[in-house]
Design a protein around this motif. Structure first.
Motif, PDB file in Angstrom:
ATOM      1  N   PHE A  51     -16.057  12.291  -8.290  1.00  0.00           N
ATOM      2  CA  PHE A  51     -14.733  11.750  -8.581  1.00  0.00           C
ATOM      3  C   PHE A  51     -13.577  12.541  -7.964  1.00  0.00           C
ATOM      4  O   PHE A  51     -12.461  12.019  -7.870  1.00  0.00           O
ATOM      5  CB  PHE A  51     -14.552  11.623 -10.088  1.00  0.00           C
ATOM      6  N   PHE A  52     -13.810  13.771  -7.550  1.00  0.00           N
ATOM      7  CA  PHE A  52     -12.778  14.538  -6.867  1.00  0.00           C
ATOM      8  C   PHE A  52     -13.164  14.865  -5.429  1.00  0.00           C
ATOM      9  O   PHE A  52     -12.407  15.558  -4.733  1.00  0.00           O
ATOM     10  CB  PHE A  52     -12.471  15.838  -7.624  1.00  0.00           C
ATOM     11  N   ALA A 104       0.860  -1.195   0.000  1.00  0.00           N
ATOM     12  CA  ALA A 104       0.000   0.000   0.000  1.00  0.00           C
ATOM     13  C   ALA A 104       0.886   1.232   0.000  1.00  0.00           C
ATOM     14  O   ALA A 104       1.080   1.866   1.041  1.00  0.00           O
ATOM     15  CB  ALA A 104      -0.926  -0.009   1.207  1.00  0.00           C
ATOM     16  N   PRO A 105       1.463   1.608  -1.141  1.00  0.00           N
ATOM     17  CA  PRO A 105       2.391   2.743  -1.194  1.00  0.00           C
ATOM     18  C   PRO A 105       1.713   4.040  -0.768  1.00  0.00           C
ATOM     19  O   PRO A 105       0.710   4.451  -1.352  1.00  0.00           O
ATOM     20  CB  PRO A 105       2.819   2.791  -2.663  1.00  0.00           C
ATOM     21  N   ALA A 106       2.277   4.668   0.252  1.00  0.00           N
ATOM     22  CA  ALA A 106       1.667   5.881   0.808  1.00  0.00           C
ATOM     23  C   ALA A 106       2.374   7.156   0.375  1.00  0.00           C
ATOM     24  O   ALA A 106       1.839   8.246   0.562  1.00  0.00           O
ATOM     25  CB  ALA A 106       1.656   5.799   2.341  1.00  0.00           C
ATOM     26  N   ARG A 107       3.579   7.030  -0.189  1.00  0.00           N
ATOM     27  CA  ARG A 107       4.365   8.202  -0.550  1.00  0.00           C
ATOM     28  C   ARG A 107       4.770   8.081  -2.012  1.00  0.00           C
ATOM     29  O   ARG A 107       5.603   7.267  -2.375  1.00  0.00           O
ATOM     30  CB  ARG A 107       5.582   8.325   0.362  1.00  0.00           C
ATOM     31  N   ILE A 108       4.154   8.907  -2.837  1.00  0.00           N
ATOM     32  CA  ILE A 108       4.256   8.766  -4.290  1.00  0.00           C
ATOM     33  C   ILE A 108       4.910  10.002  -4.899  1.00  0.00           C
ATOM     34  O   ILE A 108       4.580  11.139  -4.541  1.00  0.00           O
ATOM     35  CB  ILE A 108       2.860   8.553  -4.910  1.00  0.00           C
ATOM     36  N   ALA A 109       5.814   9.759  -5.837  1.00  0.00           N
ATOM     37  CA  ALA A 109       6.337  10.823  -6.703  1.00  0.00           C
ATOM     38  C   ALA A 109       5.717  10.624  -8.073  1.00  0.00           C
ATOM     39  O   ALA A 109       5.819   9.538  -8.646  1.00  0.00           O
ATOM     40  CB  ALA A 109       7.858  10.759  -6.792  1.00  0.00           C
ATOM     41  N   ASP A 110       5.054  11.645  -8.593  1.00  0.00           N
ATOM     42  CA  ASP A 110       4.374  11.511  -9.879  1.00  0.00           C
ATOM     43  C   ASP A 110       5.037  12.438 -10.895  1.00  0.00           C
ATOM     44  O   ASP A 110       4.940  13.661 -10.798  1.00  0.00           O
ATOM     45  CB  ASP A 110       2.888  11.850  -9.741  1.00  0.00           C
ATOM     46  N   GLY A 111       5.699  11.837 -11.889  1.00  0.00           N
ATOM     47  CA  GLY A 111       6.447  12.595 -12.877  1.00  0.00           C
ATOM     48  C   GLY A 111       5.727  12.816 -14.192  1.00  0.00           C
ATOM     49  O   GLY A 111       6.340  13.294 -15.144  1.00  0.00           O
ATOM     50  N   TRP A 112       4.435  12.461 -14.259  1.00  0.00           N
ATOM     51  CA  TRP A 112       3.663  12.732 -15.474  1.00  0.00           C
ATOM     52  C   TRP A 112       2.527  13.683 -15.111  1.00  0.00           C
ATOM     53  O   TRP A 112       1.707  13.401 -14.254  1.00  0.00           O
ATOM     54  CB  TRP A 112       3.108  11.442 -16.082  1.00  0.00           C
ATOM     55  N   TYR A 113       2.519  14.825 -15.775  1.00  0.00           N
ATOM     56  CA  TYR A 113       1.576  15.890 -15.447  1.00  0.00           C
ATOM     57  C   TYR A 113       0.137  15.398 -15.379  1.00  0.00           C
ATOM     58  O   TYR A 113      -0.598  15.688 -14.437  1.00  0.00           O
ATOM     59  CB  TYR A 113       1.667  17.011 -16.499  1.00  0.00           C
ATOM     60  N   ALA A 114      -0.286  14.644 -16.395  1.00  0.00           N
ATOM     61  CA  ALA A 114      -1.689  14.233 -16.491  1.00  0.00           C
ATOM     62  C   ALA A 114      -2.045  13.146 -15.498  1.00  0.00           C
ATOM     63  O   ALA A 114      -3.209  13.020 -15.098  1.00  0.00           O
ATOM     64  CB  ALA A 114      -1.995  13.753 -17.911  1.00  0.00           C
ATOM     65  N   HIS A 115      -1.071  12.366 -15.062  1.00  0.00           N
ATOM     66  CA  HIS A 115      -1.374  11.223 -14.208  1.00  0.00           C
ATOM     67  C   HIS A 115      -1.861  11.626 -12.828  1.00  0.00           C
ATOM     68  O   HIS A 115      -2.562  10.854 -12.156  1.00  0.00           O
ATOM     69  CB  HIS A 115      -0.154  10.307 -14.087  1.00  0.00           C
ATOM     70  N   HIS A 116      -1.510  12.833 -12.398  1.00  0.00           N
ATOM     71  CA  HIS A 116      -2.016  13.305 -11.107  1.00  0.00           C
ATOM     72  C   HIS A 116      -3.535  13.188 -11.039  1.00  0.00           C
ATOM     73  O   HIS A 116      -4.103  12.882  -9.991  1.00  0.00           O
ATOM     74  CB  HIS A 116      -1.643  14.779 -10.901  1.00  0.00           C
ATOM     75  N   VAL A 117      -4.191  13.461 -12.168  1.00  0.00           N
ATOM     76  CA  VAL A 117      -5.649  13.471 -12.184  1.00  0.00           C
ATOM     77  C   VAL A 117      -6.202  12.060 -11.982  1.00  0.00           C
ATOM     78  O   VAL A 117      -7.244  11.875 -11.358  1.00  0.00           O
ATOM     79  CB  VAL A 117      -6.176  14.080 -13.488  1.00  0.00           C
ATOM     80  N   LEU A 118      -5.497  11.060 -12.494  1.00  0.00           N
ATOM     81  CA  LEU A 118      -5.923   9.685 -12.245  1.00  0.00           C
ATOM     82  C   LEU A 118      -5.821   9.365 -10.759  1.00  0.00           C
ATOM     83  O   LEU A 118      -6.732   8.755 -10.174  1.00  0.00           O
ATOM     84  CB  LEU A 118      -5.078   8.705 -13.065  1.00  0.00           C
ATOM     85  N   MET A 135      -6.002  11.447  -8.299  1.00  0.00           N
ATOM     86  CA  MET A 135      -7.056  12.177  -7.612  1.00  0.00           C
ATOM     87  C   MET A 135      -8.404  11.481  -7.789  1.00  0.00           C
ATOM     88  O   MET A 135      -9.190  11.367  -6.847  1.00  0.00           O
ATOM     89  CB  MET A 135      -7.121  13.614  -8.123  1.00  0.00           C
ATOM     90  N   THR A 136      -8.678  11.006  -8.992  1.00  0.00           N
ATOM     91  CA  THR A 136      -9.932  10.308  -9.262  1.00  0.00           C
ATOM     92  C   THR A 136     -10.036   9.032  -8.443  1.00  0.00           C
ATOM     93  O   THR A 136     -11.128   8.620  -8.041  1.00  0.00           O
ATOM     94  CB  THR A 136     -10.043   9.991 -10.759  1.00  0.00           C
ATOM     95  N   LEU A 137      -8.906   8.419  -8.170  1.00  0.00           N
ATOM     96  CA  LEU A 137      -8.875   7.182  -7.379  1.00  0.00           C
ATOM     97  C   LEU A 137      -8.812   7.446  -5.881  1.00  0.00           C
ATOM     98  O   LEU A 137      -8.677   6.509  -5.087  1.00  0.00           O
ATOM     99  CB  LEU A 137      -7.673   6.329  -7.809  1.00  0.00           C
ATOM    100  N   GLY A 138      -8.892   8.715  -5.473  1.00  0.00           N
ATOM    101  CA  GLY A 138      -8.878   9.047  -4.053  1.00  0.00           C
ATOM    102  C   GLY A 138      -7.503   9.018  -3.426  1.00  0.00           C
ATOM    103  O   GLY A 138      -7.380   8.952  -2.199  1.00  0.00           O
ATOM    104  N   LYS A 143      -6.293  23.951  -6.214  1.00  0.00           N
ATOM    105  CA  LYS A 143      -7.461  24.407  -5.445  1.00  0.00           C
ATOM    106  C   LYS A 143      -8.283  23.208  -4.979  1.00  0.00           C
ATOM    107  O   LYS A 143      -8.717  23.152  -3.819  1.00  0.00           O
ATOM    108  CB  LYS A 143      -8.331  25.330  -6.292  1.00  0.00           C
ATOM    109  N   ILE A 144      -8.487  22.240  -5.872  1.00  0.00           N
ATOM    110  CA  ILE A 144      -9.291  21.068  -5.542  1.00  0.00           C
ATOM    111  C   ILE A 144      -8.545  20.152  -4.579  1.00  0.00           C
ATOM    112  O   ILE A 144      -9.150  19.509  -3.721  1.00  0.00           O
ATOM    113  CB  ILE A 144      -9.659  20.298  -6.834  1.00  0.00           C
ATOM    114  N   LEU A 145      -7.212  20.083  -4.717  1.00  0.00           N
ATOM    115  CA  LEU A 145      -6.384  19.244  -3.840  1.00  0.00           C
ATOM    116  C   LEU A 145      -5.347  20.126  -3.150  1.00  0.00           C
ATOM    117  O   LEU A 145      -4.180  20.158  -3.533  1.00  0.00           O
ATOM    118  CB  LEU A 145      -5.682  18.148  -4.659  1.00  0.00           C
TER     119      LEU A 145
END
Length: 353
Positions: free
Chosen positions: A330-331, A51-65, A67-70, A90-92
């Motif tokens: 979803f957000f 259950a990875p709790a600390r994530i580095a996200d290097g793709w701009y668009a993937h952040h939204v996925l 967020m959609t997954l909570g 603002k949303i996050l």
């Protein structure tokens, strides 16, 4: 929070820079050592924590996925910024506490010091090699159509672990299918030659458009249009005003941050386009991520574009209400009707995130 230098410079940064945004500066505990095998969008098998709790996200668009997954609050290192994606921050608001970098190259040693447990990158990102060499699990993500987006949602959910992300992925994919079916039912009977030629402009200076083999091409077709950029493949392709005159699109859709047509180097030529003369120049909505580009809000983009291309077929579609409902579902965010209108017009929030 200071921004990390991109690339692989060995910058010293304490783990406190990656504090959990929801825990007032206290670092969260690392996930148990138990790991699982999951598949990324490139088909590679990746061993990830339970259950990875600390994530580095290097793709701009993937952040939204995420967020959609909570799981947006798990992002502790980001390539996005409030200046470029104001609605996302603002949303996050927890994202304001994540360490931000310019570009997409995290410092690998810094990620280790910050106890990052999982890294997402775009497909083809060469930085993934450096992360893996230091033992960091890397999921490389990417897709060029809506079927690929649905697979990416499920792959991301599996990487996150637990029941909730998978439940939310299935809920989103089901919603997307419903949206597409509803639009298809309305436009299916329109002959191909009667479908308007739509050109999507990503930037006016330099002039860049989106061709075939892209998600943009996918939603244009699904919305009952034809991509006017015939013979062109890929995103963000530089073209001339003369080429646009040769294509002669019926409708121009400008990305929210594309700029104005009068800012183009060959603005006078663009004014000769039939779409310009007929007042068929539209500004694309942009929310947590631009609706037209590789985020989950493409589920709103398709009916929005269909309504713009075929207004008589979608008189009963209330895009503002759909936007408010989508953000709630979803957000987990109570978007106001006023905010929904700003998003639909490609405008930033009234107040800074």
């Amino acid at each position: 929070m200071g921004r990390l230098l991109s690339g692989l410079l060995l910058v010293s940064l304490s783990a406190s820079a990656f504090a959990d945004p929801g825990d007032e500066g206290q670092t969260i505990q690392a996930s148990p050592l138990k790991s699982r095998q999951v598949q990324d969008d490139g088909g590679q098998q990746v061993k990830v924590p339970a259950a990875p709790a600390r994530i580095a996200d290097g793709w701009y668009a993937h952040h939204v996925l995420l967020m959609t997954l909570g799981a947006g609050s798990r992002i502790v290192a980001t390539v996005n910024h409030p200046e470029s994606q104001p609605w996302m921050f603002k949303i996050l608001p927890a994202l304001n506490q994540a360490t931000a970098i310019e570009g997409t190259g995290f410092n690998a040693e810094t990620l280790l010091a910050g106890h990052v447990e999982l890294v997402f990158t775009a497909l083809g990102d060469r930085q993934a090699i450096a992360y893996r060499q230091l033992g960091l699990p890397v999921m490389q993500m990417g897709y060029t159509d809506l079927a690929g987006l649905k697979r990416s949602m499920l792959n991301t959910a599996e990487a996150l672990g637990g029941a909730e992300p998978r439940t939310r992925a299935l809920a989103y994919n089901g919603f997307l299918d419903q949206q597409l079916a509803s639009v298809n039912d309305a436009v299916a009977g329109i002959p191909a030659e009667q479908r308007p030629k739509e050109l999507h402009i990503a930037s006016v200076n330099p002039l860049k458009v989106d061709g075939a083999d892209t998600l943009i091409n996918d939603w244009i077709k699904l919305a009952g249009g034809r991509n006017a950029a015939t013979g062109l493949k890929g995103n963000l392709q530089i073209v001339s005003a003369e080429q646009l005159l040769a294509w002669q699109p019926d409708v121009l859709i400008l990305a929210a941050n594309a700029g104005r047509l009068d800012q183009a180097a060959q603005a006078q030529l663009l004014n000769q386009l039939e779409a310009v003369r007929n007042g068929r120049v539209l500004r694309n909505p942009a929310g947590v991520f631009p609706w037209d580009r590789y985020g989950t809000e493409v589920a709103l983009q398709v009916p929005w574009a269909a309504q713009q291309l075929h207004p008589a077929l979608f008189t009963d579609v209330d895009m503002a209400a759909q936007t408010v409902d989508f953000y709630r579902r979803f957000f987990d965010y109570p978007l106001t009707p006023e905010d929904a209108q700003r998003i639909l017009h490609g405008e930033p929030p009234a107040t800074a995130p």
